[in-house]
Design an enzyme around this catalytic site. Sequence first.
Site, PDB file in Angstrom:
ATOM      1  N   GLU A 157      78.878 -45.732  -9.685  1.00 32.54           N
ATOM      2  CA  GLU A 157      79.467 -44.906  -8.631  1.00 32.54           C
ATOM      3  C   GLU A 157      80.846 -45.464  -8.285  1.00 32.54           C
ATOM      4  OE1 GLU A 157      78.512 -43.576  -4.002  1.00 32.54           O
ATOM      5  OE2 GLU A 157      77.546 -45.336  -4.876  1.00 32.54           O
ATOM      6  N   GLU A 240      80.076 -40.553   5.317  1.00 32.22           N
ATOM      7  CA  GLU A 240      78.883 -41.342   5.549  1.00 32.22           C
ATOM      8  C   GLU A 240      78.927 -41.831   7.000  1.00 32.22           C
ATOM      9  OE1 GLU A 240      77.700 -43.332   1.313  1.00 32.22           O
ATOM     10  OE2 GLU A 240      79.236 -44.367   2.493  1.00 32.22           O
TER      11      GLU A 240
END
Length: 377
Positions: A157, A240
Amino acid sequence: MQSSRHQVRRARALCGALLTTLVALAALLTGASASQADTTICEAFGSTTIQGRYVVQNNRWGTSAAQCISVTGSGFRVTQADGSVPTNGAPKSYPSVYNGCHYTNCSPGTNLPARLSSIASAPSGISYSYVSGAAYDAAYDIWLDPTPRTDGVNRTEIMIWFNRVGSVQPVGSPVGSATVGGRTWQVWSGNNGTNDVLSFVAPSAIDSWNFDVMDFVRQAVSRGLAQDSWYLTSIQAGFEPWQNGAGLAVNSFSSTVNLGSTPGGPGTPGGPAACKVTYGTSVWQDGFTADVAVTNTGSSPVNGWNLAFTLPSGQRITNAWNAGVSPSSGSVTATNVGHNASIAPGGQVSFGFQGTYSGSFAKPAAFSLNGTACAAA
């Protein structure tokens, strides 16, 4: 962000796909359209599509507190973000918009997954709106994997932190700085227990930017966290949040993946025009080994290869050599290792694996090398 984030943060495929279908059906039945009203999603893993090419997902997984997003024609806004979680752990959610595939929920018309070596450029644009009185990061995610998988957790990622507010930090630890896309970033590297994470943190908030995703992908390759034979599976942008977050918005998002014209066609690193696979086996009760030889019968060299085939029902791979093979059953892909990545015209590479089976034993019916069907010897 800890390992639990990557184990559960992303929308479950069936939930996302089903909810997307229900939203589309409801719009069809009621005559609703994006131009008439925004779509509000409060379901934990609810999603919908925008512009006929991107998926927007609520993706609330780290808390039972309510979270809602209002989906616009170009992005989304977080309208409700109740509750909070400790900032030294995983965030509450990842409301986001993406191009590509996420737990089998693929955006309409996407050409992802795509082999890295086949991508000429991947221009993208993003515009964010931020809030105070919250703890969050504005996270742009790029997912890479050795196989063209559309489900599960990818191997690497890449995160681009456009902004961070509060005492939150990326996975791992700082490893220096880098200039990427004409900007300077603090670089963090680590592993969350399920995948490698390479993060680029902006020294100050970036509200909007147009850039080439491949600039960051090349950073991952140069640092040994990916290879040119790997696949880009999805490009995502969102937030997030750990505490609060109402008012955060992706005002606009664009993502295009331009495939180059390499010999052998899109998705291949350079051929071959033809290939042959020899599949030799040794079989005993409930077990077997397979020795696989791949011959490049074309006129162009292969630089990085994936051999795709389907194991018959009841067969499962327990270990492999001279290639990475995943998953262990069903439709599997064998990927080269460092010493056998190249196959010259007329050349051959080999690998093998051991497995178990139930019922009667059979060999795979077909093979394809970098998307090209092979003759089976």
